[in-house]
Scaffold this active site. Structure first.
Site: not given
Ligand code: GUN
Length: 284
Positions: A53, A97, A120
């Protein structure tokens, strides 16, 4: 009947989107767009996702701020950090996350994020606006899947879409996004009685269960479209999806690979949401 299966190149599509977003940021005034990412603990998969990311943010010109907190951080310390970030006008998007350590109250943490910074799309408000058909921030993986289908000119309207997996971050929001595109949607899960017959009736299958090679070629109908959300390791430690890729070649009309399918699209959608958040900030 042998079908010429098209492998959807998610990396290539995501790169086109990222180049467009980079251009969009260049045209913004002021240009600064920023994302705060919070990681609690040292989950190795989460660390890789965050690195990806961060790299993507750098590429398009989004400033990322990574906050790594120790595993034993308590709820209040996370809420305090989120409050600081909510009140910081230099931060446009906030992402925590997942998964979080067991002792952390995930719902409390997600709900603490300012809805204008919920890139998100996990908050109750974001999910609620999706349910009423007027979405704002939508979860990045499901949004990326819709973009992939559209990019490949795959018609969604009127198609039967069978989703395997009912998580709050993929299965459920994806069902709503597909419904908003006028698909007929079925959600299957661990208690579904006859998964194979559901899959056989599908035009589009999306699998998000987190089980290596869960769907095999004999479970899908000829010419179906197969979207694989899983990121797993097989018995040899090799990265693989929820779908047994090789056994679907020659049966599916389209398939996404792992890696290089849905994953890069998830990140591209996150970047898009960050720019959207920055644009809201400018309006306030
Ligand atoms: N863990 C797995 N996929 C995601 C996501 O799209 N966003 C976040 N914050 N955590 C994740």
């Amino acid at each position: 009947m042998q079908i010429n299966t098209k492998i959807i190149d998610g990396t290539k599509i995501a790169n086109v989107i990222k180049d467009n977003l980079a251009q969009e940021i260049k045209n913004l005034a002021p240009k600064n767009v920023s994302l705060a990412v919070i990681l609690i603990g040292d989950n190795s998969a989460s660390k890789i996702y965050i690195k990806n990311k961060q790299k993507a943010c750098d590429y398009v010109g989004i400033k990322s701020h990574i906050y790594v907190l120790p595993y034993n951080t308590n709820n209040q310390d996370i809420l305090d950090l989120i409050e600081v970030l909510n009140n910081d006008s230099n931060i446009n998007g906030i992402l925590v996350q997942l998964p979080l350590p067991q002792h952390i109250n995930q719902e409390l943490v997600i709900q603490a994020i300012d809805i204008k910074k919920d890139v998100d799309g996990f908050s109750k408000e974001s999910l609620g606006s999706l349910i009423i058909g007027n979405p704002f921030f939508t979860s990045c993986t499901p949004t990326g899947i819709i973009e992939l289908l559209k990019h490949e000119n795959i018609e969604i309207c009127g198609k039967k879409c069978v989703i395997v997996g009912r998580s709050n971050i993929v299965g459920k929001p994806l069902a709503l996004l597909l419904l908003n595109e006028n698909a007929t949607v079925v959600i299957c899960h661990s208690k579904t009685k006859n998964l194979k017959s559901e899959l056989m009736s599908a035009d589009i299958i999306i699998c998000a269960v987190g089980k290596a090679n869960f769907i095999t070629g004999d479970m899908i109908a000829p010419k179906s479209i197969v979207i694989d959300v899983g990121i797993n390791k097989d018995e040899n430690g090799k990265l693989c999806g929820d779908v047994n890729f090789n056994s679907c070649i020659g049966i599916a009309s389209y398939i996404t690979p792992v890696p290089g399918g849905v994953g890069p699209m998830t990140i591209a959608m996150l970047l898009k949401n960050c720019i959207k958040a920055a644009n809201i900030e400018r309006k306030f």
